[in-house]
Motif scaffolding. Structure first.
Motif, short mmCIF file in Angstrom:
data_model
loop_
_atom_site.label_atom_id
_atom_site.label_comp_id
_atom_site.label_asym_id
_atom_site.label_seq_id
_atom_site.Cartn_x
_atom_site.Cartn_y
_atom_site.Cartn_z
N VAL B 250 16.89 45.11 101.55
CA VAL B 250 17.11 44.51 102.86
C VAL B 250 17.30 45.64 103.87
O VAL B 250 18.08 46.56 103.64
N HIS B 251 16.57 45.59 104.97
CA HIS B 251 16.77 46.55 106.05
C HIS B 251 17.78 45.99 107.03
O HIS B 251 17.67 44.84 107.45
N VAL B 252 18.76 46.81 107.38
CA VAL B 252 19.81 46.37 108.30
C VAL B 252 19.70 47.23 109.55
O VAL B 252 19.85 48.45 109.51
N MET B 253 19.44 46.56 110.67
CA MET B 253 19.09 47.24 111.91
C MET B 253 20.10 46.88 112.99
O MET B 253 20.46 45.71 113.13
N GLY B 254 20.56 47.88 113.74
CA GLY B 254 21.49 47.56 114.82
C GLY B 254 22.41 48.73 115.11
O GLY B 254 22.05 49.89 114.87
N ARG B 255 23.59 48.42 115.65
CA ARG B 255 24.58 49.45 115.94
C ARG B 255 25.23 49.86 114.63
O ARG B 255 25.61 49.01 113.81
N PRO B 256 25.41 51.18 114.42
CA PRO B 256 25.90 51.67 113.12
C PRO B 256 27.22 51.05 112.68
O PRO B 256 27.42 50.82 111.48
N GLU B 257 28.15 50.76 113.62
CA GLU B 257 29.44 50.20 113.21
C GLU B 257 29.29 48.80 112.61
O GLU B 257 30.13 48.35 111.83
N LEU B 258 28.20 48.10 112.97
CA LEU B 258 27.94 46.79 112.37
C LEU B 258 27.05 46.90 111.13
O LEU B 258 27.27 46.20 110.14
N THR B 259 26.05 47.79 111.19
CA THR B 259 25.15 47.87 110.03
C THR B 259 25.90 48.34 108.78
O THR B 259 25.59 47.90 107.67
N ARG B 260 26.93 49.17 108.95
CA ARG B 260 27.62 49.63 107.73
C ARG B 260 28.41 48.49 107.08
O ARG B 260 28.54 48.43 105.86
N LEU B 261 28.94 47.56 107.90
CA LEU B 261 29.62 46.39 107.32
C LEU B 261 28.62 45.51 106.57
O LEU B 261 28.86 45.10 105.43
N TYR B 262 27.50 45.21 107.20
CA TYR B 262 26.51 44.34 106.56
C TYR B 262 25.89 45.02 105.33
O TYR B 262 25.63 44.36 104.32
N ALA B 263 25.64 46.33 105.43
CA ALA B 263 25.07 47.03 104.27
C ALA B 263 26.03 46.94 103.08
O ALA B 263 25.62 46.71 101.94
N THR B 264 27.33 47.09 103.36
CA THR B 264 28.32 46.97 102.29
C THR B 264 28.29 45.58 101.68
O THR B 264 28.31 45.41 100.45
N ALA B 265 28.23 44.56 102.52
CA ALA B 265 28.23 43.18 102.02
C ALA B 265 26.97 42.87 101.23
O ALA B 265 27.02 42.19 100.20
N ILE B 266 25.83 43.38 101.69
CA ILE B 266 24.56 43.12 101.01
C ILE B 266 24.58 43.77 99.62
O ILE B 266 24.11 43.20 98.64
N LYS B 267 25.17 44.96 99.54
CA LYS B 267 25.30 45.61 98.22
C LYS B 267 26.22 44.79 97.30
O LYS B 267 25.95 44.66 96.11
N GLU B 268 27.31 44.25 97.84
CA GLU B 268 28.20 43.40 97.04
C GLU B 268 27.45 42.19 96.49
O GLU B 268 27.78 41.68 95.43
N ALA B 269 26.46 41.75 97.25
CA ALA B 269 25.67 40.59 96.83
C ALA B 269 24.51 40.98 95.92
O ALA B 269 23.69 40.13 95.56
N GLY B 270 24.42 42.26 95.56
CA GLY B 270 23.47 42.68 94.54
C GLY B 270 22.10 43.13 95.05
O GLY B 270 21.17 43.26 94.27
N ARG B 271 21.98 43.38 96.36
CA ARG B 271 20.70 43.87 96.86
C ARG B 271 20.88 45.29 97.42
O ARG B 271 21.99 45.71 97.74
N GLU B 272 19.77 45.98 97.58
CA GLU B 272 19.79 47.30 98.18
C GLU B 272 19.73 47.14 99.70
O GLU B 272 18.99 46.30 100.22
#
Lengths: 295, 295
Positions: B250-272
């Motif tokens: 999953v590509h996460v695009m946006g402001r870094p302070e938000l993308t790092r939260l979503y990237a963390t959550a996406i990893k918890e859900a088992g995706r890259e």
């Protein structure tokens, strides 16, 4: 001043209070409601706020329930843990003076969850004591914070709160949907369709944004947005609540304008809904408590 | 005044605007950001608000994207329906003057849903044009209204909006949880646990009330409430978004302070999760559009 000669019962919430003068037989003979909820009482102002009730309804003992017993109220009445019955509430009464008693709230800790209620416990256990509920029942108590309670052997065994009313109010007051949500909510076909949609989709925070997109793109009428949005929220709430128990019947207790919405949603979800008037349940519950203070 | 000699690109949102002076080679050589979002511009004030940008960055053609093209903006630029690519955006440009063009938003109607975006389309298609995204990709674009977009053959094929950011902001600003949510949100262990809990439980409006109950009953620390609540909301969001596609990345695009939260959550859900800087994607997209105006 004895309780058996009559007393004043107060359901004292965050934004409102309702006071009832009860005679020795348990009948309500006078009452009033006003906007003097606990958040409207200034620091140190509770003795005055209580005196004012006696000026209006007479010099009687006072039995107070609801947020008045919270850490923002007059005197904190610590939560009684589940399972809880009327006797547990009586044991947990906090005396604010010689003739003033505050009913405790009820807490639940278990299944990795934690939950609290204040005020609803009087209605739930009052309805059970009055025979309005079976000792084993699933009860839905809508309000700002809807409570789904499981009664087992006449006690509050477990409950779960869903913040549906507050979410609707936040969306109506402050969100991008605000101008769409000013209309009346009705348990009409739009509401019912939204309930079914919400239960099937399980995607509330996406469905909420789509309220606006559907209107912008001509897929829904602006006039339907309030009922649709309420149906989305209540559908999600009912899905959470009905997972608590497979009881075919659900008792819905509270203010009639809310119980009719929840009863409609519960029927859409395939269960039977029985509406109970919350005020009547409160009066039954508070009198059970008063009787036992003297008893 | 030709576009190939350089132009000004503006990402003009509801509450903020960012303006960039771009040279003929597509490089940003000057920029500013201010709080003059469309809701801050008085009736009839857009010509002045536009002049002010030219006073600061020079007398160049203007290419405007975002809410400036909405019905509350300067000139409405009707939505381009999915599937949409850069050429569709260019065809849908609305001329506000001889040297001012507004980029249209993108709409989706289908699967019983309706959805809209304004501004994210430039970033999404810009990233695809710049080779930062494969032509087939699942993209998460967090913000006030998070967008989950499916790219197919380099076009925006379908997308779904989740109003996570706005819900957090409503809860922080106006709800019973407000005093608990003033701390920083961090992608820490509390946040990760809340993401997993939210995905497993599927009971967001109940879990939100429990934030307060857990603290009241000593089951959670007040300092953890903001990260926990954000984790609940983003967990629910990610669950909805990942159901869109089985793409392992999953590509996460946006402001870094938000993308790092979503990237963390996406990893918890088992995706890259692969983070992309939203500003860089915007500049790539807006330059693709500018090139084609002259071309």
């Amino acid at each position: 001043m004895g309780w058996t000669d009559g007393y004043i019962a107060v359901d004292w919430g965050t934004t409102n209070r309702r006071a009832y003068l009860i005679d020795g037989a348990g009948h309500c003979i006078d009452e009033f409601e006003d906007g003097m909820g606990i958040l409207s009482v200034p620091d140190g102002g509770f003795p005055n706020a209580v005196s004012e009730i006696r000026q209006r309804l007479g010099d009687r003992p006072l039995l107070l329930a609801g947020m008045i017993g919270s850490n923002r109220g007059w005197h904190e009445a610590p939560y009684v843990p589940c399972p809880a019955d009327i006797d547990d509430l009586v044991k947990g009464l906090v005396r604010a003076g010689d003739h003033e008693a505050i009913v405790p709230g009820v807490s639940f800790i278990g299944d990795g969850r934690a939950d609290v209620m204040r005020g609803e416990e009087v209605q739930l256990l009052g309805a059970a004591a009055a025979g309005l509920l079976e000792p084993e029942a699933l009860v839905c108590h809508p309000g700002t914070h809807n409570k789904w309670a499981l009664l087992r052997q006449g006690r509050i065994h477990d409950f779960r709160t869903v913040m549906t009313g507050e979410l609707f109010s936040l969306l109506k007051g402050h969100s991008i949907l605000a101008d769409l949500l000013q209309g009346e909510v009705e348990p009409n076909d739009t509401f019912k369709e939204a309930v079914r949609h919400s239960i099937a989709q399980q995607a509330l925070p996406a469905d909420l944004f789509a309220v606006r997109a559907r209107v912008l793109l001509g897929q829904a009428r602006k006039e339907d947005a309030a009922s649709w949005t309420s149906g989305l929220l209540i559908g999600c709430d009912v899905h959470i609540g009905l997972a608590r128990s497979s009881d075919p019947q659900v008792h819905v207790m509270g203010r009639p304008e809310l119980t009719r919405l929840y009863a409609t949603a519960i029927k859409e979800a395939g269960r039977e809904a029985i509406e109970l008037d919350g005020e009547q349940c409160f009066l039954a519950g508070i009198h059970e408590i008063a009787r036992r203070i003297d008893g």
